[in-house]
Design a protein around this motif. Structure first.
Motif: not given
Length: 118
Positions: A1-22
């Protein structure tokens, strides 16, 4: 999974990103060379909060124009990729950053971006 620190918080705020992080075994935090360190740390904390077992890797995503000399001192039309601006929550993207870093004198109006660079 790739997270973007230019958009901090998006990794937990959107589907499917949050699911991917988990569910991820590995989370790559990209663009650490462009993001402020506080945002990189925030993304790390967010990942650890929901998935303490994930391996976190930091990665740079350098902006490297083919011919940076052609940017210096010139007026530049910075054309960004659509998702970054349309639904990525960003006001500018890599083209704008490249224009700044490589010495453009001005960014020609494009999608609300304009003005002389300092």
């Amino acid at each position: 999974m790739v997270a973007d620190p230019l958009r901090p918080g998006h990794e937990l705020a959107y589907y499917p990103g949050e699911t991917n992080v988990r569910m991820a075994d590995v989370v790559v935090i990209n663009k650490v060379d462009s993001a402020v360190p506080e945002n990189v740390e925030l993304v790390k904390r967010n990942v650890r909060e929901v998935n303490s077992d994930a391996v976190i890797i930091e990665a740079a995503s350098p902006i490297t124009p083919d011919e940076p000399i052609q940017i210096r001192g010139k007026k530049v039309l910075a054309i960004e990729d659509g998702p970054t601006l349309t639904h990525g929550g960003m006001e500018y993207g890599a083209a704008y950053i490249a224009a700044q870093r490589f010495g453009a004198s001005e960014i020609v109006e494009r999608g609300g971006l304009r003005g002389r660079l300092h």
